[in-house]
Design an enzyme around this catalytic site. Structure first.
Site, short mmCIF file in Angstrom:
data_model
loop_
_atom_site.label_atom_id
_atom_site.label_comp_id
_atom_site.label_asym_id
_atom_site.label_seq_id
_atom_site.Cartn_x
_atom_site.Cartn_y
_atom_site.Cartn_z
N CYS A 1 66.83 -127.14 38.57
CA CYS A 1 68.17 -126.59 38.34
C CYS A 1 68.17 -125.06 38.39
O CYS A 1 68.00 -124.49 39.46
CB CYS A 1 68.75 -127.16 37.05
N GLU B 1 63.15 -133.82 33.31
CA GLU B 1 62.51 -133.78 31.97
C GLU B 1 63.42 -134.40 30.91
O GLU B 1 62.99 -134.61 29.79
CB GLU B 1 62.16 -132.33 31.60
N HIS C 1 67.58 -132.60 36.33
CA HIS C 1 66.64 -132.36 35.22
C HIS C 1 65.77 -133.59 34.95
O HIS C 1 66.12 -134.39 34.08
CB HIS C 1 67.42 -132.07 33.94
#
Ligand code: GLN
Length: 192
Positions: free
Chosen positions: A78, A173, A171
């Site tokens: 991002c 994560e 994202h």
């Protein structure tokens, strides 16, 4: 493999956890001496103007470019992808950035309605969908010839690779699925 996570802003701990889950020795990188200790680096999301300013203030931009030129694998998510981009279009710039990846991006390009959204991606070389979380994501408007598009949403690239460089506008994560981190650590960085 020692993989650093740039620790100036963003989901630093989540990236460390995901990297460890795929077998990397992960550490947080905030200073130049810590950068020299890692073999590869992740740039987390957050706010690209802020992260860029901090990179500039801590005099990390040139050393990072030099490591990349020297072959260090780098993965930006991002805002991290924005910082890697060669060019930015639209009214929001990101002046302090690395400019190492041959893509053109537009910040916050999905508009208000779609500020944040999720999508099930088919990712090249991964079996089964990947649930991707997008938060005020940039759009990759175009890619150079050496850039491989690994996943798209509505015809737009959302995961791209150029040699040892990987960038996603989502994202990974934020979900428990560490397959994109695995691809970065064990396929891309592992082969570098
Ligand atoms: N909107 C942010 C920017 O333009 C990126 C958002 C993110 O990293 N989730 O810098």
């Amino acid at each position: 493999m020692k993989v650093g996570v740039l620790g100036l802003q963003g989901d630093v701990r989540e990236h460390v956890r995901a990297l460890e889950s795929v077998g990397a020795a992960a550490s947080v990188v905030k200073r130049l001496d810590q950068l020299s200790e890692v073999d590869a680096l992740v740039l987390p999301g957050g706010e690209s103007t802020t992260i860029g300013k901090l990179l500039d203030r801590y005099e990390l931009i040139e050393p990072l470019r030099a490591r990349v030129a020297d072959g260090m694998p780098l993965y930006g998510t991002c805002a991290g992808a924005i910082l890697m981009a060669r060019d930015i279009v639209g009214d929001q710039d990101a002046p302090h950035r690395l400019g190492v990846l041959d893509v053109v991006v537009r910040r916050n390009a999905y508009g208000r309605q779609l500020d944040s959204f999720e999508a099930d991606l088919g990712i090249d070389r991964l079996v089964g969908d990947f649930r991707a979380v997008f938060i005020r994501a940039p759009m990759i408007e175009s890619c150079g010839d050496d850039v491989e598009v690994l996943a798209v949403v509505d015809g737009r690239p959302v995961l791209v690779r150029q040699g040892g460089l990987l960038a996603s506008t989502f994202h990974p994560e934020m979900t428990a699925d560490a397959r994109v981190h695995d691809m970065f650590v064990n396929d891309i960085a592992g082969a570098a």
